[in-house]
Design an enzyme around this catalytic site. Structure first.
Site, PDB file in Angstrom:
ATOM      1  N   LYS A   1      -1.523 -24.773 -10.269  1.00 23.26           N
ATOM      2  CA  LYS A   1      -1.954 -25.465 -11.493  1.00 23.26           C
ATOM      3  C   LYS A   1      -0.845 -26.379 -11.957  1.00 23.26           C
ATOM      4  O   LYS A   1       0.330 -26.160 -11.634  1.00 23.26           O
ATOM      5  CB  LYS A   1      -2.263 -24.438 -12.595  1.00 23.26           C
ATOM      6  CG  LYS A   1      -3.199 -24.945 -13.690  1.00 23.26           C
ATOM      7  CD  LYS A   1      -4.646 -24.846 -13.275  1.00 23.26           C
ATOM      8  CE  LYS A   1      -5.590 -25.314 -14.361  1.00 23.26           C
ATOM      9  NZ  LYS A   1      -6.977 -24.972 -14.042  1.00 23.26           N
TER      10      LYS A   1
HETATM   11  P1  NAD Z   1     -12.646 -31.288 -21.201  1.00 21.20           P
HETATM   12  O1  NAD Z   1     -11.379 -31.936 -21.608  1.00 21.20           O
HETATM   13  O2  NAD Z   1     -13.666 -32.095 -20.506  1.00 21.20           O
HETATM   14  O3  NAD Z   1     -13.353 -30.656 -22.519  1.00 21.20           O
HETATM   15  C1  NAD Z   1     -12.681 -29.792 -23.381  1.00 21.20           C
HETATM   16  C2  NAD Z   1     -13.571 -29.532 -24.580  1.00 21.20           C
HETATM   17  O4  NAD Z   1     -12.943 -28.552 -25.414  1.00 21.20           O
HETATM   18  C3  NAD Z   1     -13.779 -30.776 -25.465  1.00 21.20           C
HETATM   19  O5  NAD Z   1     -15.129 -30.811 -25.880  1.00 21.20           O
HETATM   20  C4  NAD Z   1     -12.885 -30.518 -26.668  1.00 21.20           C
HETATM   21  O6  NAD Z   1     -13.381 -31.126 -27.858  1.00 21.20           O
HETATM   22  C5  NAD Z   1     -12.959 -29.004 -26.762  1.00 21.20           C
HETATM   23  N1  NAD Z   1     -11.825 -28.423 -27.476  1.00 21.20           N
HETATM   24  C6  NAD Z   1     -10.503 -28.697 -27.305  1.00 21.20           C
HETATM   25  N2  NAD Z   1      -9.769 -27.985 -28.173  1.00 21.20           N
HETATM   26  C7  NAD Z   1     -10.633 -27.241 -28.892  1.00 21.20           C
HETATM   27  C8  NAD Z   1     -10.490 -26.314 -29.940  1.00 21.20           C
HETATM   28  N3  NAD Z   1      -9.292 -25.997 -30.429  1.00 21.20           N
HETATM   29  N4  NAD Z   1     -11.616 -25.747 -30.462  1.00 21.20           N
HETATM   30  C9  NAD Z   1     -12.831 -26.063 -29.979  1.00 21.20           C
HETATM   31  N5  NAD Z   1     -13.026 -26.942 -28.984  1.00 21.20           N
HETATM   32  C10 NAD Z   1     -11.953 -27.523 -28.450  1.00 21.20           C
HETATM   33  O7  NAD Z   1     -12.230 -30.001 -20.361  1.00 21.20           O
HETATM   34  P2  NAD Z   1     -13.088 -29.223 -19.270  1.00 21.20           P
HETATM   35  O8  NAD Z   1     -12.758 -29.784 -17.943  1.00 21.20           O
HETATM   36  O9  NAD Z   1     -14.498 -29.129 -19.731  1.00 21.20           O
HETATM   37  O10 NAD Z   1     -12.391 -27.776 -19.316  1.00 21.20           O
HETATM   38  C11 NAD Z   1     -12.741 -26.817 -20.303  1.00 21.20           C
HETATM   39  C12 NAD Z   1     -12.285 -25.442 -19.845  1.00 21.20           C
HETATM   40  O11 NAD Z   1     -12.883 -25.155 -18.580  1.00 21.20           O
HETATM   41  C13 NAD Z   1     -10.782 -25.301 -19.621  1.00 21.20           C
HETATM   42  O12 NAD Z   1     -10.400 -23.982 -19.950  1.00 21.20           O
HETATM   43  C14 NAD Z   1     -10.643 -25.516 -18.131  1.00 21.20           C
HETATM   44  O13 NAD Z   1      -9.463 -24.895 -17.619  1.00 21.20           O
HETATM   45  C15 NAD Z   1     -11.887 -24.831 -17.643  1.00 21.20           C
HETATM   46  N6  NAD Z   1     -12.316 -25.247 -16.305  1.00 21.20           N
HETATM   47  C16 NAD Z   1     -12.585 -26.548 -16.019  1.00 21.20           C
HETATM   48  C17 NAD Z   1     -13.014 -26.888 -14.750  1.00 21.20           C
HETATM   49  C18 NAD Z   1     -13.409 -28.301 -14.389  1.00 21.20           C
HETATM   50  O14 NAD Z   1     -13.883 -28.508 -13.257  1.00 21.20           O
HETATM   51  N7  NAD Z   1     -13.276 -29.271 -15.255  1.00 21.20           N
HETATM   52  C19 NAD Z   1     -13.148 -25.900 -13.759  1.00 21.20           C
HETATM   53  C20 NAD Z   1     -12.888 -24.569 -14.097  1.00 21.20           C
HETATM   54  C21 NAD Z   1     -12.472 -24.266 -15.382  1.00 21.20           C
END
Ligand code: NAD
Length: 438
Positions: A128
């Site tokens: 990561k």
């Molecule tokens: P992203 O940046 O596209 O979206 C993040 C979302 O979280 C946004 O809507 C933002 O407004 C919201 N957010 C941020 N801080 C916040 C808070 N304090 N309270 C409420 N909402 C809040 O990110 P993503 O890629 O969707 O990732 C989200 C989660 O999923 C992370 O934990 C990431 O590690 C995990 N994840 C992502 C992927 C991927 O393929 N993108 C894969 C596995 C896991």
């Protein structure tokens, strides 16, 4: 007297439980990860002798990322890349831009990638990365310069057979394209396989952008089916409306579920009649705040956790479900779209209350599965159709979930512990077979 015997007298030396750079690691995501590893040890027999390899990352780098800002001033950011474990193959894991990210958090996220790739049986380890920056305060050109400098600084750590970054919070296809280009310039040849989650025009896979959210809905379908229920009619509350939460909400709604609450960084809304995720995406995409979404009622962020729903999907950041709000949750199922959204204490509270937690290492594994497909497609110079990608994703995830469910049922343990038992057995078996060098 000089000891001339070929074998030195040995003295038992206890390995310290934690490496010194971790500091007080009892709290935060790394503490959560360590506690999760500890819960597995009674279930993995002789392999537990290798457990310390999971308690310390294989290697990491902390870099200074200097930036010349658009106004001519200078700024500096801390950047990290962690290889947690590479016993089963190259490191794999996303890159996060966030002002609060730190080494201990990136270690935990890398650890969960080790578990995740093994839980769904991909030939990868766990890695990561992170840059401690709030991208909202920087221009696109500044973010490009930060990404390129960070990529150069961690260049020794990444490569198509070594460690393959992908998008995570606040990074996307464009950031992956900058990484691919910078790495390619530095090594002197185009190397699309160094990242996944690329634009399709650069060798990205069809279906990758939606893969994590789609995977959430596959796992939810499989879990609900085993409980005699269906996605259609399920009332869903989603925290985080980005790549994961936004996509999952849209696909859930397409399958007849009702999105009754959404929270993002700007606020929280509810609508018992159902929030239209496509319309909400347009609203947010136009730069509007979530609490001005027509038809829905804004609520306090704290009250989001107490919304009446069947399925709660945390899809934002780590450590969101805590002892403080776990007692208020009314859902019967928590589907962890985010990585590490549930603290150890909260997990126990949810278990006591009979709330089923579907762990991140399975629930959000769709992204890394299609990243693997992308890496395989790039290696064979052949692109699959989106239908083929989605069908293979569905099959791998549904099969992996079935194995985890069976393990949990047979051993009478939580789904997370079951997923860790399966994953840690695979990782430590590989460790055992490889033996120690020298
Ligand atoms: P992203 O940046 O596209 O979206 C993040 C979302 O979280 C946004 O809507 C933002 O407004 C919201 N957010 C941020 N801080 C916040 C808070 N304090 N309270 C409420 N909402 C809040 O990110 P993503 O890629 O969707 O990732 C989200 C989660 O999923 C992370 O934990 C990431 O590690 C995990 N994840 C992502 C992927 C991927 O393929 N993108 C894969 C596995 C896991």
């Amino acid at each position: 007297m000089v000891d001339s015997s070929p074998v030195r007298q040995t003295r038992a030396v206890a390995t310290p439980r934690l490496p010194s750079y971790v500091g007080e690691a009892g709290i935060g995501p790394w503490g959560t990860f360590l506690a999760q590893v500890d819960r597995v040890l009674p279930h993995i027999g002789h392999l537990s002798q290798w457990a310390d390899t999971l308690r310390r990352p294989k290697r990491f780098i902390v870099v200074d990322v200097p930036l010349r800002r658009d106004d001519g001033s200078l700024a500096h950011f801390e950047g990290y890349r962690v290889h947690h474990n590479v016993s089963r193959g190259p490191g794999k894991g996303g890159l996060r831009f966030h002002p609060d990210v730190n080494l201990a958090e990136v270690m935990a996220l890398a650890g969960w990638m080790t578990i995740k790739t093994a839980a769904v049986n991909l030939p990868f380890g766990g890695a990561k990365g992170g840059v401690r920056i709030d991208p909202a305060h920087f221009s696109l050109a500044e973010l490009e310069r930060v990404t390129r400098r960070y990529t150069s600084e961690i260049g020794l750590m990444i490569g198509p057979e070594m460690d393959i970054p992908a998008p995570d919070v606040n990074t996307d296809e464009r950031v992956m394209a900058w990484i691919m280009d910078t790495y390619s310039m530095n090594v002197g040849r185009s190397t699309p396989r160094v990242v996944t989650g690329k634009p399709v025009s650069l060798g990205g896979s069809l279906g990758r952008r939606e893969a994590t959210g789609r995977g959430c809905t596959v796992v939810a379908r499989e879990a609900l089916r085993r409980l005699g229920r269906d996605v259609a009619g399920t009332r869903v509350a989603v925290q985080g409306f980005g790549n994961v939460g936004g996509t999952a909400a849209r696909l859930f709604a397409e399958q007849g579920a009702r999105i009754v609450a959404v929270q993002d960084v700007g606020g929280s809304i509810v609508d018992e009649a159902g929030i239209d995720p496509a319309a909400l995406a347009v609203h947010l995409g136009a730069g509007q705040r979530i609490d001005s979404f027509p038809g829905a009622t804004p609520i306090a962020d704290d009250d989001f956790w107490a919304v009446d729903c069947d399925l709660l999907l945390p899809a934002a950041l780590s450590n969101q479900i805590t002892a403080a709000n776990a007692t208020r949750i009314r859902a019967s199922m928590v589907l962890e779209g985010a990585n590490g959204p549930t603290t150890e204490q909260a997990e126990d509270i949810l278990a006591d209350r009979g709330i089923l937690v579907i762990p991140d290492v399975i629930a959000n594994a769709g992204g890394v599965i299609v990243s693997y497909f992308e890496w395989v497609q790039n290696a064979s110079n052949f692109a699959w159709s989106e239908d083929a990608v989605n069908a293979r994703l569905d099959r791998i995830l549904a099969d992996a979930f079935a194995v985890v469910w069976r393990e949990a049922t047979e051993r009478n343990i939580a789904l997370r512990t079951a997923a860790f038992v399966i994953a840690c057995s695979r990782i430590l078996e590989a460790r055992d077979m490889r033996g120690l060098y020298p």
